[in-house]
Design an enzyme around this catalytic site. Structure first.
Site, PDB file in Angstrom:
ATOM      1  CB  VAL A  17       9.931  -4.132 -31.455  1.00 48.77           C
ATOM      2  CG1 VAL A  17      11.335  -4.726 -31.505  1.00 48.77           C
ATOM      3  CG2 VAL A  17       8.991  -4.915 -32.356  1.00 48.77           C
ATOM      4  NE  ARG A  20      21.836  -3.334 -29.563  1.00 47.68           N
ATOM      5  CZ  ARG A  20      21.873  -3.671 -28.285  1.00 47.68           C
ATOM      6  NH1 ARG A  20      22.357  -2.839 -27.397  1.00 47.68           N
ATOM      7  NH2 ARG A  20      21.427  -4.845 -27.888  1.00 47.68           N
ATOM      8  CE  LYS A  39      20.850  -0.102 -39.520  1.00 44.94           C
ATOM      9  NZ  LYS A  39      20.883  -0.859 -38.267  1.00 44.94           N
ATOM     10  CG  ASN A  40      19.356  -4.133 -39.499  1.00 49.70           C
ATOM     11  OD1 ASN A  40      20.338  -3.424 -39.264  1.00 49.70           O
ATOM     12  ND2 ASN A  40      18.135  -3.794 -39.135  1.00 49.70           N
ATOM     13  CG  ASP A  80      13.965  -0.864 -37.778  1.00 48.61           C
ATOM     14  OD1 ASP A  80      14.623  -0.171 -37.005  1.00 48.61           O
ATOM     15  OD2 ASP A  80      13.917  -2.104 -37.696  1.00 48.61           O
ATOM     16  CB  CYS A 113      19.435   3.890 -32.304  1.00 49.24           C
ATOM     17  SG  CYS A 113      19.967   4.355 -33.947  1.00 49.24           S
TER      18      CYS A 113
HETATM   19  N1  EPU Z   1      16.265  -7.572 -25.981  1.00 48.81           N
HETATM   20  C1  EPU Z   1      16.472  -7.897 -24.665  1.00 48.81           C
HETATM   21  N2  EPU Z   1      17.644  -8.574 -24.341  1.00 48.81           N
HETATM   22  C2  EPU Z   1      18.573  -8.894 -25.283  1.00 48.81           C
HETATM   23  C3  EPU Z   1      18.320  -8.565 -26.630  1.00 48.81           C
HETATM   24  C4  EPU Z   1      17.155  -7.897 -26.949  1.00 48.81           C
HETATM   25  O1  EPU Z   1      15.658  -7.613 -23.803  1.00 48.81           O
HETATM   26  O2  EPU Z   1      19.604  -9.490 -24.932  1.00 48.81           O
HETATM   27  C5  EPU Z   1      15.033  -6.830 -26.328  1.00 48.81           C
HETATM   28  C6  EPU Z   1      15.363  -5.431 -26.839  1.00 48.81           C
HETATM   29  O3  EPU Z   1      15.565  -4.544 -25.773  1.00 48.81           O
HETATM   30  C7  EPU Z   1      14.151  -5.100 -27.672  1.00 48.81           C
HETATM   31  C8  EPU Z   1      13.761  -6.451 -28.244  1.00 48.81           C
HETATM   32  O4  EPU Z   1      14.405  -7.446 -27.446  1.00 48.81           O
HETATM   33  O5  EPU Z   1      13.128  -4.612 -26.860  1.00 48.81           O
HETATM   34  C9  EPU Z   1      14.120  -6.664 -29.674  1.00 48.81           C
HETATM   35  O6  EPU Z   1      15.509  -6.443 -29.863  1.00 48.81           O
HETATM   36  P1  EPU Z   1      16.345  -7.233 -30.978  1.00 48.81           P
HETATM   37  O7  EPU Z   1      17.418  -7.992 -30.300  1.00 48.81           O
HETATM   38  O8  EPU Z   1      15.395  -7.944 -31.860  1.00 48.81           O
HETATM   39  O9  EPU Z   1      16.990  -6.021 -31.782  1.00 48.81           O
HETATM   40  P2  EPU Z   1      18.484  -5.837 -32.224  1.00 48.81           P
HETATM   41  O10 EPU Z   1      19.047  -7.105 -32.746  1.00 48.81           O
HETATM   42  O11 EPU Z   1      19.240  -5.085 -31.201  1.00 48.81           O
HETATM   43  C10 EPU Z   1      17.911  -5.381 -34.734  1.00 48.81           C
HETATM   44  C11 EPU Z   1      18.169  -4.248 -35.676  1.00 48.81           C
HETATM   45  C12 EPU Z   1      17.278  -3.092 -35.321  1.00 48.81           C
HETATM   46  C13 EPU Z   1      15.825  -3.563 -35.423  1.00 48.81           C
HETATM   47  C14 EPU Z   1      15.599  -4.758 -34.512  1.00 48.81           C
HETATM   48  C15 EPU Z   1      14.214  -5.328 -34.633  1.00 48.81           C
HETATM   49  C16 EPU Z   1      20.478  -4.532 -36.200  1.00 48.81           C
HETATM   50  C17 EPU Z   1      21.865  -4.025 -36.099  1.00 48.81           C
HETATM   51  N3  EPU Z   1      19.555  -3.849 -35.561  1.00 48.81           N
HETATM   52  O12 EPU Z   1      18.264  -4.874 -33.445  1.00 48.81           O
HETATM   53  O13 EPU Z   1      17.511  -2.102 -36.287  1.00 48.81           O
HETATM   54  O14 EPU Z   1      14.972  -2.506 -35.051  1.00 48.81           O
HETATM   55  O15 EPU Z   1      16.553  -5.786 -34.826  1.00 48.81           O
HETATM   56  O16 EPU Z   1      13.993  -5.799 -35.924  1.00 48.81           O
HETATM   57  O17 EPU Z   1      20.216  -5.527 -36.880  1.00 48.81           O
HETATM   58  C18 EPU Z   1      17.663   0.035 -37.094  1.00 48.81           C
HETATM   59  O18 EPU Z   1      17.967  -0.502 -38.170  1.00 48.81           O
HETATM   60  O19 EPU Z   1      17.443   1.265 -36.963  1.00 48.81           O
HETATM   61  C19 EPU Z   1      17.552  -0.792 -35.924  1.00 48.81           C
HETATM   62  C20 EPU Z   1      17.449  -0.304 -34.678  1.00 48.81           C
END
Ligand code: EPU
Length: 455
Positions: free
Chosen positions: A349, A113, A39-40, A327, A137
């Site tokens: 995280v 997102r 998915k990611n 995850d 989520c």
């Molecule tokens: N963060 C910030 N500011 C930002 C972006 C992120 O403070 O502008 C913080 C977040 O709040 C969090 C941390 O940085 O505390 C990590 O967030 P990250 O940006 O790495 O996560 P994401 O890109 O929003 C993706 C996956 C998530 C997975 C995380 C960590 C997708 C669509 N989602 O999220 O997947 O948990 O990376 O590996 O790729 C899931 O699959 O259930 C899921 C939530």
């Protein structure tokens, strides 16, 4: 013509939003499931197709609703999406990319997102982008400040409106930038990659995320003609190019789904062969799985998972790659609740990723959530009153309960808990699980779970 999210699911997989699963626990899950593309990665590679001047083909695209959301958003922007030359392949033709109306984007963004990642590609193609209020989520604040800061550094102008965010490039082409992320965010790293590849000049990204899905996105972009080098210590350097072409790529497998089924085998004392799972991307998970009483056999076309002897308590800290993924913890917590002794999970995280444990406690688990960092190092959330460390005391026997699924991974852990519980559980809001788990209802059937779907 755009495809409504419910119908955009490949082979008409239902969105399941209004359905309730009535699960009767006690049967070990046994059999084979296959995992497809991650998915990611798949959703990001789909966005990357916007950057090409010719068609792209993505293979092993999972039949999940997050894919349907991104497909609809691409179509809203004029990308023609069609089935490819094999099952699970999608073809993206970006030759007529156009700007879309606010309302249309909003209507198709769903709870995902991913729309934030449309910014760079749309700025390159059209000189403007609109991003609605983001879903995803509910596992914490999930801000987008890193994304917006990076886009500003590339020369984009960001306007916050009541309905979302409007971006534009009043000075023409975006230019390369020096960006140091405050935290190795997966999404912000992808944002920088998708923007820098066509920006004028060189971009240096420091403190980048290096998850396998990011490396696979880099591979996609390189196939398109991008010049990206990965240097030591989380540094990625991107030399912008004028034009990119389409790609033909088979997605990396979904290691999060693979880990979820592994934990389901562990918690239900079953045996599951996960076709398509690979060892390399799951090394850290496999270590913890083994320590918790799991047994696995790495085979050419997948990994066989089962329990060996008693479940054992573990101490785990979630982290960015190569650490233990955030995850992975939720379905594992169900097995830990049944292990004899005290387990600790320190979530570093996301600040609020233990909401799902409330339902487990209702089912009889002994889990306390603490604001302190109960791990080997202090994380960003220590001293800030975030409930981010879980202490799980076992063994307990779980009993059935009525559960409303709160988020994707939490929801899967509720399925696993219900499968191990005595009596019946009624689980609603299961549509959230379809966001990231392909055909999970069929897979549960194949594995011998005892349940009904009340639609
Ligand atoms: N963060 C910030 N500011 C930002 C972006 C992120 O403070 O502008 C913080 C977040 O709040 C969090 C941390 O940085 O505390 C990590 O967030 P990250 O940006 O790495 O996560 P994401 O890109 O929003 C993706 C996956 C998530 C997975 C995380 C960590 C997708 C669509 N989602 O999220 O997947 O948990 O990376 O590996 O790729 C899931 O699959 O259930 C899921 C939530």
């Amino acid at each position: 013509m755009t495809t409504p999210v419910r119908d955009a699911l490949p082979d008409g997989v239902p969105a399941l939003t209004g359905d309730v699963l009535a699960i009767r626990g006690g049967r070990p899950l046994r059999g084979r499931v296959d995992v497809k593309g991650a998915k990611n990665l798949a959703t990001k590679a789909m966005v990357a197709s916007l950057l090409g001047e010719t068609v792209s083909t993505l293979r092993d695209v999972p039949a999940i609703s997050d894919v349907a959301v991104v497909r609809s958003l691409l179509e809203v922007h004029g990308v023609r999406v069609s089935e490819g030359d094999e099952p699970g392949a999608l073809v993206f033709d970006p030759s007529d990319v156009e700007s879309a109306h606010f309302e249309e984007i909003d209507a198709h963004a769903g709870a995902s997102r991913i729309p934030i990642l449309f910014c760079g590609p749309l700025l390159h193609r059209l000189g403007q982008a609109f991003i609605p209020d983001l879903g995803g989520c509910r596992i914490g604040d999930r801000p987008i400040d890193f994304h917006l800061d990076a886009l500003r550094k590339f020369g984009a102008v960001v306007e916050k409106l009541p309905s979302g965010i409007r971006l534009s490039t009043p000075n023409g082409r975006l230019h390369g930038a020096n960006i140091h992320l405050p935290y190795p965010s997966v999404g912000a790293t992808e944002q920088v990659l998708l923007t820098a590849v066509r920006a004028e000049g060189v971009t240096e990204l420091r403190n980048a995320a290096i998850e396998p899905e990011i490396m696979d996105l880099i591979a996609v972009l390189q196939k398109m003609g991008a010049i990206i080098s990965y240097e030591p210590n989380r540094v990625i350097v991107i030399e912008g190019v004028e034009k990119l072409r389409g790609y033909d790529h088979r997605s990396i497998f979904d290691r999060n789904e693979a880990a979820s089924w592994a934990s389901a085998a562990l918690a239900t004392d079953g045996e599951i062969f996960v076709g398509g799972a690979k060892q390399q991307e799951m090394l850290t998970f496999l270590n913890v799985f083994r320590k918790a009483g799991g047994w696995f056999d790495i085979q050419e076309d997948g990994i066989l998972f089962r329990r060996e002897g008693e479940l054992r308590p573990v101490v785990v800290e979630t982290d960015v790659h190569p650490g233990f993924m955030t995850d992975w913890q939720q379905p594992l917590v169900v097995a830990l609740a049944k292990a004899k002794g005290i387990s600790i999970v320190h979530e570093t995280v996301y600040e609020q990723r233990f909401g799902f444990t409330e339902a487990l406690v209702d089912m009889g688990a002994t889990i306390q959530i603490h604001t302190e960092c109960l791990g080997s190092h202090a994380c960003r959330f220590g001293q800030r009153n975030y409930q981010h460390s879980a202490v799980i005391a076992g063994p307990v026997s779980l009993h059935g309960a009525d559960i409303v699924v709160p988020d994707l991974r939490g929801g899967f852990s509720h399925l696993v808990a219900a499968l191990t519980a005595e009596g019946e559980s009624r689980i609603s809001n299961v549509g959230i699980i379809a966001r990231g788990y392909e055909r999970f209802i069929e897979k549960l059937q194949v594995l011998g779970a005892d349940f009904d779907v009340d639609g």
